[in-house]
Design a protein around this motif. Structure first.
Motif, PDB file in Angstrom:
ATOM      1  N   LYS A 184      19.612 -76.734  12.991  1.00 20.97           N
ATOM      2  CA  LYS A 184      19.637 -77.589  11.828  1.00 20.97           C
ATOM      3  C   LYS A 184      21.131 -78.306  12.078  1.00 20.97           C
ATOM      4  CE  LYS A 184      20.675 -76.561   6.845  1.00 20.97           C
ATOM      5  NZ  LYS A 184      20.805 -75.507   5.685  1.00 20.97           N
ATOM      6  N   PRO A 185      21.083 -79.371  11.901  1.00 19.47           N
ATOM      7  CA  PRO A 185      22.498 -80.292  11.927  1.00 19.47           C
ATOM      8  C   PRO A 185      23.443 -79.558  10.925  1.00 19.47           C
ATOM      9  CG  PRO A 185      20.593 -81.814  10.824  1.00 19.47           C
ATOM     10  CD  PRO A 185      20.062 -80.394  11.220  1.00 19.47           C
ATOM     11  N   VAL A 186      24.687 -79.718  11.389  1.00 20.89           N
ATOM     12  CA  VAL A 186      25.857 -79.225  10.429  1.00 20.89           C
ATOM     13  C   VAL A 186      26.612 -80.598  10.199  1.00 20.89           C
ATOM     14  CG1 VAL A 186      27.637 -77.849  10.320  1.00 20.89           C
ATOM     15  CG2 VAL A 186      25.732 -77.113  11.572  1.00 20.89           C
ATOM     16  N   GLY A 190      33.587 -86.996  11.265  1.00 19.72           N
ATOM     17  CA  GLY A 190      34.351 -87.224  12.489  1.00 19.72           C
ATOM     18  C   GLY A 190      34.362 -85.971  13.127  1.00 19.72           C
ATOM     19  N   ASN A 191      35.392 -85.637  13.818  1.00 18.98           N
ATOM     20  CA  ASN A 191      35.401 -84.322  14.577  1.00 18.98           C
ATOM     21  C   ASN A 191      35.742 -82.984  13.902  1.00 18.98           C
ATOM     22  OD1 ASN A 191      38.063 -85.122  14.340  1.00 18.98           O
ATOM     23  ND2 ASN A 191      38.397 -84.222  16.182  1.00 18.98           N
ATOM     24  N   ARG A 192      35.695 -83.121  12.511  1.00 22.27           N
ATOM     25  CA  ARG A 192      36.062 -82.051  11.527  1.00 22.27           C
ATOM     26  C   ARG A 192      34.969 -81.721  10.836  1.00 22.27           C
ATOM     27  NH1 ARG A 192      41.350 -84.292   8.099  1.00 22.27           N
ATOM     28  NH2 ARG A 192      42.780 -84.827   9.892  1.00 22.27           N
ATOM     29  N   LEU A 193      34.897 -80.481  10.676  1.00 25.60           N
ATOM     30  CA  LEU A 193      33.923 -79.369  10.105  1.00 25.60           C
ATOM     31  C   LEU A 193      34.699 -79.033   8.576  1.00 25.60           C
ATOM     32  CD1 LEU A 193      31.412 -77.964   9.497  1.00 25.60           C
ATOM     33  CD2 LEU A 193      32.065 -76.066  11.107  1.00 25.60           C
ATOM     34  N   HIS A 198      30.511 -71.959   0.811  1.00 31.22           N
ATOM     35  CA  HIS A 198      29.063 -71.666   0.903  1.00 31.22           C
ATOM     36  C   HIS A 198      28.679 -72.284   2.124  1.00 31.22           C
ATOM     37  CE1 HIS A 198      28.507 -70.656  -3.211  1.00 31.22           C
ATOM     38  NE2 HIS A 198      29.344 -71.670  -3.470  1.00 31.22           N
ATOM     39  N   LEU A 199      29.633 -72.249   3.229  1.00 30.19           N
ATOM     40  CA  LEU A 199      29.263 -72.934   4.570  1.00 30.19           C
ATOM     41  C   LEU A 199      28.526 -71.952   5.378  1.00 30.19           C
ATOM     42  CD1 LEU A 199      29.592 -75.243   6.596  1.00 30.19           C
ATOM     43  CD2 LEU A 199      31.882 -73.946   7.326  1.00 30.19           C
ATOM     44  N   PHE A 200      28.620 -70.618   4.945  1.00 32.70           N
ATOM     45  CA  PHE A 200      28.042 -69.633   6.089  1.00 32.70           C
ATOM     46  C   PHE A 200      27.002 -68.554   5.018  1.00 32.70           C
ATOM     47  CE2 PHE A 200      32.400 -70.329   7.081  1.00 32.70           C
ATOM     48  CZ  PHE A 200      32.112 -70.772   8.608  1.00 32.70           C
ATOM     49  N   ASP A 201      26.402 -69.393   4.032  1.00 33.25           N
ATOM     50  CA  ASP A 201      25.483 -68.676   3.274  1.00 33.25           C
ATOM     51  C   ASP A 201      23.987 -68.031   3.866  1.00 33.25           C
ATOM     52  OD1 ASP A 201      27.042 -68.868   0.952  1.00 33.25           O
ATOM     53  OD2 ASP A 201      26.068 -70.543  -0.088  1.00 33.25           O
TER      54      ASP A 201
END
Length: 289
Positions: A184-186, A190-193, A198-201
């Motif tokens: 799955k694309p995240v 840019g180069n920042r997440l 909820h990012l790790f649901d």
């Protein structure tokens, strides 16, 4: 408890699991390691050996026999011996024993070395093969860094910065914790997440094809940062308990099993090995600014 200290950092390591319990930046007074709230997640920075992630049927298949093994292996639950210690350097050792042979039928010495240099902590894994045959294993790190760094801030003020601008694609895990073959694309900026609660649901983000070999935890609100360099580790996990005030940056040599038939240890994905009488070594660093 072992404490290492210089003008920049003070770190603490406990004998159980040779686990880091504190990384204190002395100038700012910021404690950068999650303090293991048992009602949320009761670890600080477990060391993963001789497996990373879960194994099908909670077993390793070695030389035609099955051996029970818990998720992430037994090292994090084991008591290590401190074999060297100075103000800025310590070596912890876990030797094979009757207890380890129940799960992992090899003769070995698993060493974890901590070394402070200025604002950088180097963590080195050494696997010494004391057997007469090849030893197969996985090894990885699971440090949880406290986020936010300062009072009055929000988790969403922070982001993970990759040293390369590249598309991110996570390998999906089943409810049982095994790879299901899906990716799955995240989304990134840019180069920042960006970090969100909820990012790790859907469990950890697992990256297997990264060009980046450095990530940093940063905020636009100040210059404080934690940077993890992992040149020897091809896989990277990023995870937090959903809603918790930490993020784990996890360099791995090895990973959980994939759904399907059980494979012998030498065929496990990204499995490592060391010849009889030889030593395997891999290091990563944590730099605080």
């Amino acid at each position: 408890m072992t404490t290492l200290e210089n003008d920049h950092l003070r770190v603490s390591i406990r004998p159980k699991g040779a686990e880091l319990t504190s990384i204190l930046h002395k100038a700012s007074g910021i404690e950068h390691l999650w303090q293991a709230a048992p009602d949320v997640w009761g670890w600080h920075a477990p060391n993963l050996f001789p497996v990373v992630g879960g194994c099908l049927n909670n077993q390793l298949l070695i030389d035609g026999k099955t051996y029970p093994i818990e998720r992430h292996g037994f090292a994090r639950q084991s008591i290590f011996e401190t074999t060297e210690s100075s103000a800025t350097h310590a070596v912890f050792s876990l030797h094979s024993s009757d207890a380890t042979r129940v799960h992992f039928p090899y003769e070995f010495d698993f060493q974890i070395i901590y070394e402070l240099t200025d604002s950088t902590l180097t963590i080195t894994y050494r696997v010494v093969n004391e057997d007469e045959k090849m030893v197969y294993f996985s090894v990885g790190a699971h440090p949880a860094f406290a986020v936010p760094f300062l009072p009055g801030e929000a988790y969403e003020d922070y982001f993970i910065e990759f040293d390369q601008k590249e598309p991110l694609e996570t390998h999906m895990l089943s409810a049982a914790g095994f790879f299901n073959g899906e990716t799955k694309p995240v989304p990134t900026v840019g180069n920042r997440l960006p970090l969100t609660k909820h990012l790790f649901d859907q469990d950890a983000l697992v990256f297997k094809e990264l060009a980046s070999r450095r990530v940093a935890i940063r905020s636009d609100r100040h210059e404080h940062s934690v940077t993890v360099d992992y040149p020897a580790f091809p896989y990277l996990g990023i995870w937090a308990k959903p809603g918790a005030s930490f993020v784990c940056i996890e360099p791995w040599l090895g990973c959980a099993d994939s759904e399907g038939p059980q494979k012998p240890i030498e065929e496990k994905e990204d499995i490592q090995h060391v010849e009889p009488g030889q030593v395997f070594t891999a290091s990563f660093t944590v730099t605080v600014a």
